[in-house]
Design an enzyme around this catalytic site. Structure first.
Site, PDB file in Angstrom:
ATOM      1  N   ASP A 138       4.106   2.199  -2.284  1.00 14.14           N
ATOM      2  CA  ASP A 138       3.812   2.825  -1.004  1.00 14.14           C
ATOM      3  C   ASP A 138       4.746   3.999  -0.719  1.00 14.14           C
ATOM      4  OD1 ASP A 138       1.984   0.772  -0.675  1.00 14.14           O
ATOM      5  OD2 ASP A 138       3.389  -0.477   0.452  1.00 14.14           O
ATOM      6  N   LYS A 139       4.289   4.856   0.177  1.00 12.69           N
ATOM      7  CA  LYS A 139       5.090   6.002   0.612  1.00 12.69           C
ATOM      8  C   LYS A 139       6.475   5.579   1.068  1.00 12.69           C
ATOM      9  CE  LYS A 139       5.298   9.502   4.276  1.00 12.69           C
ATOM     10  NZ  LYS A 139       4.604  10.100   5.443  1.00 12.69           N
TER      11      LYS A 139
END
Length: 305
Positions: A138-139
């Site tokens: 994920d970011k």
């Protein structure tokens, strides 16, 4: 690119083409479906649709298209490269960096940086938007991920992930305490019907998901854990821990909106990966130090004891 051929074994008879070919070729099911729609999959010499039910002995021929010219632009963005050779590279991604372009994040991504660094030498299996990307984080998750420089490397690594022989270990700070110090979460993960941007534990249109958890250190109201992925579903660790009532500290999607401690994002770090090199056959392991935001949170919690 040279076509790949597979003969359908008895245990795969009766299955859909997309499911079987994804398993045999080490590709994602969505990638196989796209190849079927593009006429790149033949069964016994004839173009075949993704829903075709296979029979034992059917000959499946897969032609991977040559990589097309990318519309995603290379950008000179610094990368923390832990390992690199002609087959692959291991990158230590900072928190806040998006892995590949998507609506709202068209540039400044890891893929933009990789295109600059690798000068186009990346696998084309995942298409023009995700070249070389074998797995994602994920970011707001920091840490290690592997990038394939050619299709053979990509296929070999994807097969290891599917066979659960690819090691992926994360560390997280979560809210609350657990009754056990070592345990396994085995709960299927699928798209939330209430919010399509979120995942959840559900039996509906879900995939099996298994996370092995080990408690490393406890603090008043919080626990430092290690999570080893057996499967790799979208947001799996975050969803599983939230499902247990212990969301990742700083996770505003699956945890409370009001932060007990402002860490600038979720305390989740992809610390260790291990795999068999698809070219040399050597077993490799890489570990990333905990980043400052994570160690800072641990130090604050230790002072509060």
């Amino acid at each position: 690119m040279e076509p790949r051929t597979f003969t359908v074994p008895a245990e795969k008879a009766g299955q859909r083409l997309d499911k079987t070919l994804a398993e045999l070729a080490g590709l994602s099911r969505s990638a196989v479906q796209g190849l079927c729609e593009g006429g790149s999959v033949l069964v016994n010499g004839d173009p075949a649709g993704k829903k075709l039910v296979l029979r034992e002995g059917d000959l499946v021929e897969l032609s991977l298209p040559d990589p097309v010219e990318l519309e995603v632009l290379p950008q000179e963005i610094p990368l923390d490269i832990v390992y690199e050779d002609d087959w692959l590279l291991v990158v230590n991604k900072p928190k806040g960096m998006v892995v590949h372009p998507a609506p709202g994040n068209c540039d400044g991504t890891l893929v933009n940086a990789l295109l600059w660094h690798c000068r186009g030498s990346l696998s084309g299996i995942n298409g023009v938007i995700r070249p070389g990307i074998v797995h994602r984080i994920d970011k707001d998750t920091s840490g290690l991920l592997i990038v394939a420089k050619n299709d053979k490397a990509h296929q070999g690594l994807a097969e290891q992930i599917k066979a659960h022989t690819f090691t992926r270990e994360y560390e997280a700070i979560v809210q609350g305490h657990f009754k056990e110090t070592v345990f396994t979460v085995d709960a299927p993960v699928g798209r939330s019907s209430a919010d399509r941007k979120k995942m959840c534990v559900t039996e509906k249109n879900a995939k099996n998901a298994v996370t092995h958890v080990e408690v490393l250190e406890e603090f008043p109201g919080f626990t430092h854990v290690r999570c080893r992925l057996e499967t790799g579903r979208t947001h799996q660790i975050r969803v599983h821990l939230a499902y247990l009532g212990h969301p990742v500290l700083g996770d505003l999607v699956y945890g409370p909106k009001k932060l007990a401690l402002d860490t600038g994002g979720q305390c989740l770090h992809a610390r260790t990966i291990g795999f068999v090199h698809p070219g040399t056959g050597e077993r490799l392991f890489f570990t990333s130090p905990l980043p400052d935001y994570f160690t800072g949170a641990l130090e604050w919690l230790r002072k509060k004891e």
